[in-house]
Structure formats: structure tokens, C-alpha cells
Design an enzyme around this catalytic site. Structure first.
Site, PDB file in Angstrom:
ATOM      1  N   ASP A  26     -10.948  -5.952  15.957  1.00  0.00           N
ATOM      2  CA  ASP A  26     -11.353  -4.729  15.254  1.00  0.00           C
ATOM      3  C   ASP A  26     -11.472  -4.207  16.094  1.00  0.00           C
ATOM      4  OD1 ASP A  26     -12.268  -3.669  11.808  1.00  0.00           O
ATOM      5  OD2 ASP A  26     -12.838  -2.299  14.012  1.00  0.00           O
ATOM      6  N   THR A  82      -5.180   2.748   5.015  1.00  0.00           N
ATOM      7  CA  THR A  82      -4.223   4.304   4.461  1.00  0.00           C
ATOM      8  C   THR A  82      -4.759   5.379   3.544  1.00  0.00           C
ATOM      9  OG1 THR A  82      -3.265   2.511   2.698  1.00  0.00           O
ATOM     10  CG2 THR A  82      -2.254   2.468   4.742  1.00  0.00           C
ATOM     11  N   LEU A 149      -7.725  -7.256  -4.495  1.00  0.00           N
ATOM     12  CA  LEU A 149      -8.656  -7.642  -4.334  1.00  0.00           C
ATOM     13  C   LEU A 149      -9.854  -6.554  -4.840  1.00  0.00           C
ATOM     14  CD1 LEU A 149     -10.633  -6.426  -1.965  1.00  0.00           C
ATOM     15  CD2 LEU A 149      -9.928  -8.916  -1.040  1.00  0.00           C
ATOM     16  N   LYS A 203       2.161  -2.563  -6.130  1.00  0.00           N
ATOM     17  CA  LYS A 203       1.125  -2.419  -5.545  1.00  0.00           C
ATOM     18  C   LYS A 203       0.398  -0.877  -6.264  1.00  0.00           C
ATOM     19  CE  LYS A 203      -3.562  -2.172  -3.860  1.00  0.00           C
ATOM     20  NZ  LYS A 203      -4.873  -2.896  -4.744  1.00  0.00           N
ATOM     21  N   PHE A 248     -10.690  -2.461 -18.214  1.00  0.00           N
ATOM     22  CA  PHE A 248     -10.488  -1.131 -17.753  1.00  0.00           C
ATOM     23  C   PHE A 248     -10.321  -0.024 -18.793  1.00  0.00           C
ATOM     24  CE2 PHE A 248     -10.368  -3.495 -13.415  1.00  0.00           C
ATOM     25  CZ  PHE A 248      -9.777  -2.913 -13.015  1.00  0.00           C
ATOM     26  N   LEU A 249     -11.103  -0.504 -19.774  1.00  0.00           N
ATOM     27  CA  LEU A 249     -10.726   0.341 -21.055  1.00  0.00           C
ATOM     28  C   LEU A 249     -12.852   0.695 -21.538  1.00  0.00           C
ATOM     29  CD1 LEU A 249      -9.004   1.319 -23.094  1.00  0.00           C
ATOM     30  CD2 LEU A 249      -9.204  -0.966 -24.354  1.00  0.00           C
ATOM     31  N   CYS A 259      -9.667   3.859  -3.328  1.00  0.00           N
ATOM     32  CA  CYS A 259      -7.802   2.370  -3.639  1.00  0.00           C
ATOM     33  C   CYS A 259      -7.683   3.874  -4.478  1.00  0.00           C
ATOM     34  CB  CYS A 259      -8.086   0.978  -4.316  1.00  0.00           C
ATOM     35  SG  CYS A 259      -7.978   0.026  -3.439  1.00  0.00           S
ATOM     36  N   ARG A 327     -16.507   5.263  -0.826  1.00  0.00           N
ATOM     37  CA  ARG A 327     -15.045   6.556  -0.644  1.00  0.00           C
ATOM     38  C   ARG A 327     -15.012   7.357  -2.287  1.00  0.00           C
ATOM     39  NH1 ARG A 327     -11.765   2.481   2.895  1.00  0.00           N
ATOM     40  NH2 ARG A 327     -13.226   1.322   1.764  1.00  0.00           N
TER      41      ARG A 327
HETATM   42  N1  LIG Z   1     -11.293  -1.868  -0.595  1.00  0.00           N
HETATM   43  C1  LIG Z   1     -10.566  -2.696  -1.255  1.00  0.00           C
HETATM   44  O1  LIG Z   1     -10.830  -2.607  -2.328  1.00  0.00           O
HETATM   45  C2  LIG Z   1      -8.794  -2.260  -1.010  1.00  0.00           C
HETATM   46  C3  LIG Z   1      -8.198  -3.973  -1.900  1.00  0.00           C
HETATM   47  C4  LIG Z   1      -7.192  -4.225  -1.520  1.00  0.00           C
HETATM   48  C5  LIG Z   1      -6.246  -3.201  -0.980  1.00  0.00           C
HETATM   49  N2  LIG Z   1      -6.747  -2.437  -0.092  1.00  0.00           N
HETATM   50  C6  LIG Z   1      -6.024  -1.740   0.513  1.00  0.00           C
HETATM   51  O2  LIG Z   1      -5.954  -2.206   2.037  1.00  0.00           O
HETATM   52  C7  LIG Z   1      -6.377  -1.227   3.213  1.00  0.00           C
HETATM   53  C8  LIG Z   1      -7.481  -1.228   4.243  1.00  0.00           C
HETATM   54  O3  LIG Z   1      -8.522  -0.774   3.446  1.00  0.00           O
HETATM   55  P1  LIG Z   1     -10.383  -1.677   3.631  1.00  0.00           P
HETATM   56  O4  LIG Z   1     -11.105  -0.945   2.301  1.00  0.00           O
HETATM   57  O5  LIG Z   1     -10.270  -3.075   4.117  1.00  0.00           O
HETATM   58  O6  LIG Z   1     -10.301  -0.200   4.955  1.00  0.00           O
HETATM   59  P2  LIG Z   1     -11.517  -0.415   5.866  1.00  0.00           P
HETATM   60  O7  LIG Z   1     -12.371   0.950   6.405  1.00  0.00           O
HETATM   61  O8  LIG Z   1     -13.225  -1.039   5.098  1.00  0.00           O
HETATM   62  O9  LIG Z   1     -11.561  -1.741   7.471  1.00  0.00           O
HETATM   63  C9  LIG Z   1     -10.193  -0.995   8.209  1.00  0.00           C
HETATM   64  C10 LIG Z   1     -10.584  -1.956   9.054  1.00  0.00           C
HETATM   65  O10 LIG Z   1      -9.506  -1.307  10.288  1.00  0.00           O
HETATM   66  C11 LIG Z   1     -10.038  -0.886  11.741  1.00  0.00           C
HETATM   67  N3  LIG Z   1      -9.247  -0.811  12.818  1.00  0.00           N
HETATM   68  C12 LIG Z   1      -8.493   0.802  12.514  1.00  0.00           C
HETATM   69  N4  LIG Z   1      -7.766   0.585  13.180  1.00  0.00           N
HETATM   70  C13 LIG Z   1      -7.833   0.121  14.051  1.00  0.00           C
HETATM   71  C14 LIG Z   1      -7.003  -0.568  15.648  1.00  0.00           C
HETATM   72  N5  LIG Z   1      -6.579   0.119  15.999  1.00  0.00           N
HETATM   73  N6  LIG Z   1      -7.216  -2.095  15.742  1.00  0.00           N
HETATM   74  C15 LIG Z   1      -8.103  -2.891  14.980  1.00  0.00           C
HETATM   75  N7  LIG Z   1      -8.664  -2.397  13.461  1.00  0.00           N
HETATM   76  C16 LIG Z   1      -8.220  -1.603  13.357  1.00  0.00           C
HETATM   77  C17 LIG Z   1     -11.149  -0.204  11.362  1.00  0.00           C
HETATM   78  O11 LIG Z   1     -11.998  -0.220  12.356  1.00  0.00           O
HETATM   79  C18 LIG Z   1     -11.948  -0.522  10.262  1.00  0.00           C
HETATM   80  O12 LIG Z   1     -13.116  -1.778  10.266  1.00  0.00           O
HETATM   81  C19 LIG Z   1      -6.371  -0.226   2.513  1.00  0.00           C
HETATM   82  O13 LIG Z   1      -4.597   0.141   2.966  1.00  0.00           O
HETATM   83  C20 LIG Z   1      -6.377   0.025   1.186  1.00  0.00           C
HETATM   84  O14 LIG Z   1      -5.187   0.768   0.465  1.00  0.00           O
HETATM   85  C21 LIG Z   1      -8.015  -2.174  -0.320  1.00  0.00           C
END
Ligand SMILES: NC(=O)c1ccc[n+]([C@@H]2O[C@H](COP(=O)([O-])OP(=O)(O)OC[C@H]3O[C@@H](n4cnc5c(N)ncnc54)[C@H](O)[C@@H]3O)[C@@H](O)[C@H]2O)c1
Length: 428
Positions: A26, A82, A149, A203, A248-249, A259, A327
Site C-alpha cells: 500500500d 475505482t 466479496l 461484475k 436482496f429482497l 460498490c 461510503r
Molecule cells: N469494498 C468492497 O466490498 C468491494 C467488493 C468487491 C470489489 N471491490 C472493488 O475493489 C476495488 C478496491 O476496493 P476497496 O474497497 O478495497 O478500496 P479501498 O479504498 O479500501 O482500498 C484501496 C487501497 O489501495 C491503495 N492504493 C491506491 N493507490 C495505490 C498505489 N499506487 N500503490 C499502492 N496502494 C495504492 C489505497 O491506499 C487503499 O488502501 C474497487 O475497484 C472496488 O470497486 C470492492
């Protein structure tokens, strides 16, 4: 794992627990140092134990040095955020492309580069283009492996997924990834190999469908409120049909979280680019945006349009239970609105104080349920935590007249009627 957030940290810890050597990267050095000291930055049941166990036996490492981690790894998962771009529906892919450029500098032998982040169709093509500017295509393969997840149940979801989607036409990568996931496949997970673009779209289509299902039942709940029908009966009656399914109902507040709101917007943005009008998903977004306004109107009605100086207690402020994720939680719309109207708001959330309400007038965090409830005129059950499921409101609130607005339909009206409590649910 590049990006040690909700997805990267959970997946990293779970992959390590399956016996793999994992390095979580990270850019946030404080987060990395905390993790090395066993301090997990997010609330996710079971995660702290899993992280500590695998860190202590040396299978899970933490670093802010992306180059070191990439050089040491055969498989690189991109798990950065993202979010939605400012003033647009599009997904902001800056973090993905930045990481792709960085990875490109450190590929010396064959590596599989995986987009685990949720990314729009063709993002994999772009990552491949970025990498091939620096390295021969023989040295890498870009794959899409979206994550499904759910926060709050992330470890279980990782360990027992319904399906594992692998988007690649590269047979070498497919073989390696099937092997990586073999222990989950042997427990019953379906392994599906599709094209990279198909994996990316699976997705978004899945999230858009689930958001639609929630919005559908929320709209039916509006009809139930006018026709004196209990929405819970409708959810049960519909959900027992196997073609529909009960998950989800359940009616409630607007869907939120990290998300659904951003992914529904991103898929319509992608479709617009290809001149396809996803009118259904557009309606879902509109309806969901309107949801908090509707629920606020009901609050106003319950308080007979006198919000000023009313003591309102929010039980739970996160978008759902068992997570600290704020969020796009609907509380972010409701609490500021009510505070502006002059309400005095106490809130309690099992995951603690929320900086999001810092600058609001007369909004206070309480350290426990009881202190949040005392003296309330209106209790709003916003999030379905177990902590709120068997409360004796009368003895805690100590006020003759108060009302409860149960946005999760946790309690039954007959129970409340017996106790002579003014009780309102969603959808009846
Ligand atoms: N949160 C969920 O439940 C979930 C579920 C499925 C998919 N997703 C997808 O997964 C992705 C991540 O989501 P999240 O909730 O884990 O995000 P998050 O914000 O919790 O974590 C992202 C991490 O990436 C780090 N980061 C950013 N740029 C970086 C870099 N250049 N080098 C190293 N680390 C870097 C940030 O510091 C942060 O800790 C998204 O696209 C999201 O849509 C999330």
C-alpha cells in the site's frame, strides 16, 4: 496484492491462509506500519486474527515498496480503488493506470497481472497497452478476476465463493489461476473461464442487478405503505420462488456502500460510450437517489413536521451491518438534512465515531446504545446490527412519548403495539 484495502487485505490474508506467500502493498505507509503491528485498519469480522496469524508465520508480508513486491511475485493482483470521477458517472481509473505503469518497470520474468478491482469493459486492454509500452508481451498476461466479496462477510465470501470468474484467453494463465484457486474449487466454487471483457462486465452486470432488486422491493414497499400491506409478507412470498430468491429482497433505506452506487453509474457510462441506453439501470439510480428524500418525508410526518429541537437518535450509520464503511451510506444524506432543520442528533454505531459528521450542528456520537437512546423523541434504526435487535426501548428512553422508525423492519408492530410504542417500519 497492490492496494491493501477492503479487497486487497481480505484477499491477501485469505490467500496466505491457503498456504501462499503473499505480499500486501500500500502507498499508505501508516497503514503498512500499523498492519505490521497487528493493527487492522478496517472493521471486518475475523480479519484481525487471520492477518496476525499469517503475518506471524511469515506467509503474509506488508510493504510500501511496490517494485520489491512485484519482483518477488508470480501473480500480481491490482486491488486499488475505482471511485466515481468528479462531475461524471465514469469510473476514475487513475489509480489503476498509475499502478500499471509502476508494475511495468519491475517485470523481469513472466507474471500474471490481474485486475481484481472493479473496472469497466476494456480497462484490461488499456492495462495491457500500458505494460507493453515497456515490456514484451511474452513477459506478462493481463487477466480480469473480479471480486464478489461482501463487506461484513468478506472472509466467508472469499473462502466459499459461488463462482470464481477468470477473464483470459491465455491458457498458461488460466492453468496457473485454476491451480491457485483449486482448494476453493474443491469446496464447491464454480470456476468460470471467459474472455477478459466478459469478466469485467459480469461484475458490473451483477452489481447492477442486485441494486435493481433492492430498488424494486423498495418501490413495492412504497405501494405497501399506501395499501396497508406489510412488505415483509411480500418479500417472503416472492422470495420463496426459486426463480426470484429471497436475498436482496428486503425493503429499507437507499442502497449505499462502496460498490452499488459507483458501479451502477459506471456501467451506464460505459454503455453510453457504446451508444447503448441502459434505461432500466438509469431508473434504478434515480429511484435510489429519491429514496432518502422519501424516508426523510416520513420522518417529517412522524414528527408532525416539527423537526426543530427534536431529539433524534440514529442507531447505526454505516450502509450495512458488520462494516465500518461509510461510503455512500444513506445516513450521509439524512443526518445533515435533519441537523440543518434544527434536530438534536445522537448517534451510536458499533464501529465508533464518524468524522463525516464532524462539522454538523448538534450531532453527537454516543459511546453506547443506552446513552444514545436516553430522552429521544424519535429513534431511527438505520443499520441492521445485532446490537439493536432486542432493546427494551421504554426502560432506556425514560420518556412518556417517543416514536421508533425502524428502517430495517427488525421489530414487529404487534410487539410494539403491546408495549404501546409508536412504531413505524418501512413498507407498512
Ligand atoms: N469494498 C468492497 O466490498 C468491494 C467488493 C468487491 C470489489 N471491490 C472493488 O475493489 C476495488 C478496491 O476496493 P476497496 O474497497 O478495497 O478500496 P479501498 O479504498 O479500501 O482500498 C484501496 C487501497 O489501495 C491503495 N492504493 C491506491 N493507490 C495505490 C498505489 N499506487 N500503490 C499502492 N496502494 C495504492 C489505497 O491506499 C487503499 O488502501 C474497487 O475497484 C472496488 O470497486 C470492492
Amino acid at each position: 496484492m497492490i492496494g491493501t484495502g477492503y479487497v486487497g487485505l481480505v484477499s491477501g490474508a485469505c490467500f496466505a491462509d491457503l498456504g501462499n506467500d503473499v505480499i500486501c502493498v500500500d502507498k499508505d505507509l501508516k497503514k503498512i506500519n500499523n498492519l505490521k503491528n497487528g493493527i487492522v485498519p478496517i472493521y471486518e469480522p475475523g480479519l484481525t486474527e487471520l492477518v496476525k496469524k499469517n503475518y506471524n508465520i511469515g506467509r503474509l508480508k506488508f510493504t510500501n515498496n511496490l517494485g520489491y513486491a512485484v519482483k518477488k511475485s508470480n501473480i500480481v493482483f491490482i486491488c486499488v480503488g475505482t471511485p466515481t470521477k468528479k462531475n461524471s458517472n465514469a469510473a476514475d481509473l487513475t489509480q489503476i493506470y498509475k499502478v500499471a505503469k509502476e508494475i511495468g518497470k519491475h517485470i523481469l520474468k513472466f507474471k500474471i497481472i490481474i485486475n481484481k478491482s472493479t473496472v469497466p469493459v476494456t480497462t484490461g486492454d488499456e492495462v495491457e497497452r500500458i505494460l507493453s509500452k515497456r515490456k514484451s508481451k511474452k513477459l506478462f498476461s493481463v487477466v480480469s478476476n473480479p471480486e464478489f466479496l461482501r463487506e461484513g462477510e468478506a472472509i466467508r465470501d472469499f473462502s466459499y465463493p459461488d463462482r470464481i470468474i477468470i477473464g483470459t484467453k491465455n491458457s498458461r494463465s488460466n492453468k496457473i489461476l485454476k491451480n491457485l484457486y483449486s482448494s476453493l474449487i474443491s469446496k464447491g466454487a464454480k470456476y468460470i473461464n471467459v474472455s477478459r471483457r466478459a469478466a469485467e462486465l459480469i461484475k458490473y452486470a451483477s452489481n447492477a442487478f442486485l441494486a435493481t432488486k433492492i430498488t424494486f422491493i423498495n418501490e413495492i414497499a412504497n405501494l405497501c405503505e399506501k395499501t396497508n400491506i406489510n412488505i415483509e409478507d411480500i418479500s417472503i412470498g416472492m422470495g420463496l420462488d426459486k426463480r426470484i430468491g429471497s436475498r436482496f429482497l428486503r425493503a429499507g433505506p437507499a442502497y449505499g456502500g462502496s460498490c452499488f452506487p459507483k458501479d451502477t453509474k459506471a456501467i451506464i457510462n460505459t454503455a453510453d460510450k457504446f451508444k447503448i441506453n441502459l434505461s432500466l439501470i438509469k431508473s434504478v439510480i434515480k429511484s435510489n437517489d429519491n429514496r432518502s428524500i422519501l424516508l426523510l418525508k416520513r420522518i417529517s410526518q412522524i414528527l408532525k413536521n416539527k423537526i426543530k429541537n427534536k431529539k433524534i437518535c440514529f442507531l447505526g450509520v454505516t450502509f450495512k451491518a458488520n462494516t465500518d464503511d461509510m461510503r455512500d451510506s444513506s445516513s450521509l444524506k439524512m443526518i445533515p438534512y435533519l441537523s440543518k432543520k434544527g434536530a438534536i442528533i445522537n448517534y451510536y454505531d458499533p464501529t465508533g465515531f464518524k468524522k463525516e459528521f464532524n462539522n454538523l450542528k448538534k450531532v453527537s456520537f454516543c459511546k453506547n446504545v443506552k446513552s444514545a437512546l436516553i430522552d429521544s423523541d424519535l429513534v431511527i434504526i438505520h443499520t441492521e446490527w445485532n446490537d439493536f435487535k432486542s432493546l427494551n426501548f421504554k426502560s432506556i428512553i425514560k420518556k412518556k412519548k417517543f416514536a421508533i422508525y425502524d428502517m430495517r423492519n427488525i421489530y414487529t408492530s404487534s410487539k410494539m403495539l403491546k408495549e404501546k410504542i409508536k412504531y413505524y417500519g418501512v413498507g407498512w
